[in-house]
Write an enzyme that holds these catalytic residues in place. Structure first.
Site, PDB file in Angstrom:
ATOM      1  N   ALA A 191     -11.882  -4.635  14.449  1.00 48.88           N
ATOM      2  CA  ALA A 191     -11.599  -6.073  14.575  1.00 48.88           C
ATOM      3  C   ALA A 191     -10.351  -6.441  13.768  1.00 48.88           C
ATOM      4  O   ALA A 191      -9.509  -7.223  14.237  1.00 48.88           O
ATOM      5  CB  ALA A 191     -12.803  -6.889  14.099  1.00 48.88           C
ATOM      6  N   TYR A 237     -13.234  -2.561  10.924  1.00 47.72           N
ATOM      7  CA  TYR A 237     -11.860  -2.022  10.955  1.00 47.72           C
ATOM      8  C   TYR A 237     -11.201  -2.303  12.314  1.00 47.72           C
ATOM      9  O   TYR A 237     -10.049  -2.754  12.371  1.00 47.72           O
ATOM     10  CB  TYR A 237     -11.927  -0.514  10.691  1.00 47.72           C
ATOM     11  CG  TYR A 237     -10.583   0.170  10.604  1.00 47.72           C
ATOM     12  CD1 TYR A 237      -9.768   0.032   9.479  1.00 47.72           C
ATOM     13  CD2 TYR A 237     -10.121   0.990  11.646  1.00 47.72           C
ATOM     14  CE1 TYR A 237      -8.537   0.670   9.397  1.00 47.72           C
ATOM     15  CE2 TYR A 237      -8.895   1.635  11.566  1.00 47.72           C
ATOM     16  CZ  TYR A 237      -8.110   1.477  10.444  1.00 47.72           C
ATOM     17  OH  TYR A 237      -6.885   2.112  10.360  1.00 47.72           O
ATOM     18  N   GLY A 243       0.821  -1.219   0.000  1.00 46.96           N
ATOM     19  CA  GLY A 243       0.000   0.000   0.000  1.00 46.96           C
ATOM     20  C   GLY A 243       0.849   1.260   0.000  1.00 46.96           C
ATOM     21  O   GLY A 243       0.483   2.268   0.612  1.00 46.96           O
ATOM     22  N   ALA A 244       1.983   1.225  -0.695  1.00 44.52           N
ATOM     23  CA  ALA A 244       2.925   2.355  -0.649  1.00 44.52           C
ATOM     24  C   ALA A 244       2.656   3.392  -1.739  1.00 44.52           C
ATOM     25  O   ALA A 244       3.497   4.247  -2.011  1.00 44.52           O
ATOM     26  CB  ALA A 244       4.365   1.844  -0.731  1.00 44.52           C
ATOM     27  N   ASP A 270      -2.684  -7.466  -5.462  1.00 51.62           N
ATOM     28  CA  ASP A 270      -3.680  -7.348  -4.389  1.00 51.62           C
ATOM     29  C   ASP A 270      -3.252  -8.313  -3.278  1.00 51.62           C
ATOM     30  O   ASP A 270      -3.345  -9.525  -3.422  1.00 51.62           O
ATOM     31  CB  ASP A 270      -5.055  -7.739  -4.960  1.00 51.62           C
ATOM     32  CG  ASP A 270      -6.141  -7.702  -3.902  1.00 51.62           C
ATOM     33  OD1 ASP A 270      -5.824  -7.580  -2.694  1.00 51.62           O
ATOM     34  OD2 ASP A 270      -7.317  -7.804  -4.289  1.00 51.62           O
ATOM     35  N   ASN A 272       1.394  -2.471   5.413  1.00 48.29           N
ATOM     36  CA  ASN A 272       0.735  -1.173   5.603  1.00 48.29           C
ATOM     37  C   ASN A 272      -0.616  -1.074   4.893  1.00 48.29           C
ATOM     38  O   ASN A 272      -1.486  -0.314   5.335  1.00 48.29           O
ATOM     39  CB  ASN A 272       1.694  -0.081   5.095  1.00 48.29           C
ATOM     40  CG  ASN A 272       1.001   1.239   4.865  1.00 48.29           C
ATOM     41  OD1 ASN A 272       0.813   2.007   5.797  1.00 48.29           O
ATOM     42  ND2 ASN A 272       0.585   1.502   3.629  1.00 48.29           N
ATOM     43  N   LYS A 292      -7.814  -4.532  13.073  1.00 46.87           N
ATOM     44  CA  LYS A 292      -6.612  -3.966  13.694  1.00 46.87           C
ATOM     45  C   LYS A 292      -6.294  -4.651  15.026  1.00 46.87           C
ATOM     46  O   LYS A 292      -5.130  -4.705  15.443  1.00 46.87           O
ATOM     47  CB  LYS A 292      -6.763  -2.451  13.852  1.00 46.87           C
ATOM     48  CG  LYS A 292      -6.859  -1.715  12.514  1.00 46.87           C
ATOM     49  CD  LYS A 292      -5.643  -1.977  11.639  1.00 46.87           C
ATOM     50  CE  LYS A 292      -5.651  -1.221  10.327  1.00 46.87           C
ATOM     51  NZ  LYS A 292      -4.462  -1.489   9.503  1.00 46.87           N
ATOM     52  N   SER A 294      -3.771  -0.036  14.577  1.00 43.13           N
ATOM     53  CA  SER A 294      -4.366   1.298  14.725  1.00 43.13           C
ATOM     54  C   SER A 294      -4.858   1.426  16.152  1.00 43.13           C
ATOM     55  O   SER A 294      -5.180   0.423  16.797  1.00 43.13           O
ATOM     56  CB  SER A 294      -5.544   1.446  13.763  1.00 43.13           C
ATOM     57  OG  SER A 294      -6.353   2.539  14.149  1.00 43.13           O
ATOM     58  N   ILE A 304      -3.792  10.374  11.743  1.00 47.28           N
ATOM     59  CA  ILE A 304      -2.631  10.895  11.008  1.00 47.28           C
ATOM     60  C   ILE A 304      -3.135  11.567   9.730  1.00 47.28           C
ATOM     61  O   ILE A 304      -4.013  11.037   9.039  1.00 47.28           O
ATOM     62  CB  ILE A 304      -1.659   9.747  10.631  1.00 47.28           C
ATOM     63  CG1 ILE A 304      -1.327   8.836  11.826  1.00 47.28           C
ATOM     64  CG2 ILE A 304      -0.394  10.318   9.986  1.00 47.28           C
ATOM     65  CD1 ILE A 304      -0.489   9.423  12.923  1.00 47.28           C
TER      66      ILE A 304
HETATM   67  N1  LIG Z   1      -4.084   7.575   8.472  1.00 46.86           N
HETATM   68  C1  LIG Z   1      -4.425   7.264   9.702  1.00 46.86           C
HETATM   69  O1  LIG Z   1      -4.900   8.098  10.478  1.00 46.86           O
HETATM   70  C2  LIG Z   1      -4.212   5.857  10.204  1.00 46.86           C
HETATM   71  C3  LIG Z   1      -4.378   5.611  11.563  1.00 46.86           C
HETATM   72  C4  LIG Z   1      -4.169   4.329  12.048  1.00 46.86           C
HETATM   73  C5  LIG Z   1      -3.809   3.308  11.191  1.00 46.86           C
HETATM   74  N2  LIG Z   1      -3.679   3.572   9.860  1.00 46.86           N
HETATM   75  C6  LIG Z   1      -3.329   2.435   9.007  1.00 46.86           C
HETATM   76  O2  LIG Z   1      -2.176   2.773   8.247  1.00 46.86           O
HETATM   77  C7  LIG Z   1      -2.241   2.155   6.958  1.00 46.86           C
HETATM   78  C8  LIG Z   1      -2.118   3.215   5.879  1.00 46.86           C
HETATM   79  O3  LIG Z   1      -3.152   4.182   6.038  1.00 46.86           O
HETATM   80  P1  LIG Z   1      -3.268   5.462   5.099  1.00 46.86           P
HETATM   81  O4  LIG Z   1      -4.040   6.481   5.858  1.00 46.86           O
HETATM   82  O5  LIG Z   1      -1.939   5.808   4.555  1.00 46.86           O
HETATM   83  O6  LIG Z   1      -4.213   4.892   3.946  1.00 46.86           O
HETATM   84  P2  LIG Z   1      -4.313   5.283   2.398  1.00 46.86           P
HETATM   85  O7  LIG Z   1      -5.716   4.989   2.000  1.00 46.86           O
HETATM   86  O8  LIG Z   1      -3.787   6.670   2.166  1.00 46.86           O
HETATM   87  O9  LIG Z   1      -3.315   4.237   1.703  1.00 46.86           O
HETATM   88  C9  LIG Z   1      -3.560   2.865   1.659  1.00 46.86           C
HETATM   89  C10 LIG Z   1      -2.975   2.310   0.383  1.00 46.86           C
HETATM   90  O10 LIG Z   1      -3.227   0.897   0.351  1.00 46.86           O
HETATM   91  C11 LIG Z   1      -3.571   0.538  -0.970  1.00 46.86           C
HETATM   92  N3  LIG Z   1      -4.336  -0.718  -0.969  1.00 46.86           N
HETATM   93  C12 LIG Z   1      -5.639  -0.887  -0.653  1.00 46.86           C
HETATM   94  N4  LIG Z   1      -5.988  -2.176  -0.809  1.00 46.86           N
HETATM   95  C13 LIG Z   1      -4.879  -2.853  -1.213  1.00 46.86           C
HETATM   96  C14 LIG Z   1      -4.609  -4.202  -1.541  1.00 46.86           C
HETATM   97  N5  LIG Z   1      -5.574  -5.124  -1.475  1.00 46.86           N
HETATM   98  N6  LIG Z   1      -3.356  -4.555  -1.926  1.00 46.86           N
HETATM   99  C15 LIG Z   1      -2.375  -3.608  -2.005  1.00 46.86           C
HETATM  100  N7  LIG Z   1      -2.589  -2.293  -1.706  1.00 46.86           N
HETATM  101  C16 LIG Z   1      -3.815  -1.915  -1.321  1.00 46.86           C
HETATM  102  C17 LIG Z   1      -4.378   1.716  -1.475  1.00 46.86           C
HETATM  103  O11 LIG Z   1      -4.467   1.748  -2.891  1.00 46.86           O
HETATM  104  C18 LIG Z   1      -3.614   2.894  -0.883  1.00 46.86           C
HETATM  105  O12 LIG Z   1      -2.613   3.366  -1.767  1.00 46.86           O
HETATM  106  C19 LIG Z   1      -3.566   1.387   6.935  1.00 46.86           C
HETATM  107  O13 LIG Z   1      -3.357   0.060   7.300  1.00 46.86           O
HETATM  108  C20 LIG Z   1      -4.391   2.115   7.974  1.00 46.86           C
HETATM  109  O14 LIG Z   1      -5.398   1.294   8.500  1.00 46.86           O
HETATM  110  C21 LIG Z   1      -3.869   4.817   9.343  1.00 46.86           C
END
Ligand SMILES: NC(=O)c1ccc[n+]([C@@H]2O[C@H](COP(=O)([O-])OP(=O)(O)OC[C@H]3O[C@@H](n4cnc5c(N)ncnc54)[C@H](O)[C@@H]3O)[C@@H](O)[C@H]2O)c1
Length: 246
Positions: A155, A153, A12-13, A62, A89, A157, A141, A186
């Site tokens: 569950a 979500y 998910g980068a 995926d 991630n 995490k 999270s 974040i």
């Molecule tokens: N942003 C926050 O406040 C926050 C807080 C706690 C935890 N998180 C966790 O951090 C991680 C990143 O969050 P974010 O805010 O950067 O999210 P984001 O939506 O900006 O990025 C997530 C990325 O994952 C990709 N993705 C989705 N499904 C996928 C799959 N099946 N295979 C490969 N890639 C896939 C998406 O295309 C996207 O680029 C997540 O696991 C999220 O639950 C985020």
């Protein structure tokens, strides 16, 4: 915290935290396998790393699919010859009250957030065992504590915590560290796009001792530490990064 010569996979980068983590590890010498389902976003992360003389390759798979994760790990091995670091991630939300939640809303979130992390660990760990070295960081999270509208979500995490603990116990003897980070709110694109962003931020700030929302770089700092050898005696931990909010 130098990572020269290390090979890191970040799922998910193509966005948000994953992208910030990819940039941080690349700046410190790691070769990066950028994974995402969205090619345009993933390729942009790769291009930006390369523009700063870093090394990176994109894998559009995926990770919620068994074969998708298998292909990702194979691409990393084929391209860079080894796998030292895995950051699980990729994650999604599908927030709604349980009364409105359908089977698909539950299954999709669990499949990407929890099974996806398992799939990648499943296929990456044999390579780490072989070289007796590995660093795995899973994105949990603060929501693992439970949030209204986030049963699926939360569950997923909370499940990440059980997965992290179990992996740390199974793989410690092979010098593989497995930890999780549990961020609070974040400022990523996904969070900024929330319909009630202003209201959610206001509510969060009231109960956040540090009185600010986190930045992706805050999380990248912590992940950088956990994938470096400065954390070599830390495993099985869940580190909250919430500005003090619980
Ligand atoms: N942003 C926050 O406040 C926050 C807080 C706690 C935890 N998180 C966790 O951090 C991680 C990143 O969050 P974010 O805010 O950067 O999210 P984001 O939506 O900006 O990025 C997530 C990325 O994952 C990709 N993705 C989705 N499904 C996928 C799959 N099946 N295979 C490969 N890639 C896939 C998406 O295309 C996207 O680029 C997540 O696991 C999220 O639950 C985020």
């Amino acid at each position: 915290m130098d990572l020269t010569g290390r090979v890191a996979i970040i799922t998910g980068a193509g966005s948000g935290l994953g992208r910030a983590i990819a940039y941080r590890l690349a700046e410190n010498g790691a070769k990066i396998v950028v994974n995402d389902v969205v090619a345009e976003q993933g390729n942009l992360t790769v291009d930006n790393i390369k523009s700063k003389k870093g090394e990176a390759v994109f894998s559009q798979t995926d990770i919620s699919k068994w074969d998708g994760a298998k292909d990702l790990i194979k691409k990393a091995k084929d391209t860079f010859g080894k796998i030292d670091i895995l950051v699980n991630n990729a994650g999604i939300t599908r927030d709604m009250l349980v009364k409105d939640m359908q089977e698909e809303d539950w299954d999709k979130v669990l499949a990407i957030n929890l099974k996806g992390a398992f799939n990648c660990c499943k296929f990456a760990t044999p390579h780490m065992v072989e070289q007796k070295y590995g660093k795995i960081v899973n994105l949990s999270s603060r929501a693992h504590l439970g949030n209204p509208g986030q049963a699926n979500y939360s569950a997923s995490k909370a499940g990440i915590i059980g997965l992290t603990r179990s992996l740390s116990l199974e793989f410690g003897r092979y010098n593989i560290n497995v930890n999780a980070v549990a961020p609070g709110m974040i400022n990523t694109e996904g969070v900024k796009a929330l319909k009630k962003y202003e209201m959610v931020v206001e509510r969060a700030l009231k109960i956040t001792p540090l009185k600010r929302i986190g930045e992706p770089e805050d999380v990248a700092n912590l992940v950088h530490f956990l994938v470096s050898d400065y954390s070599s005696y830390i495993t099985g931990e869940i580190i909250h990064i919430t500005g003090g909010r619980y």
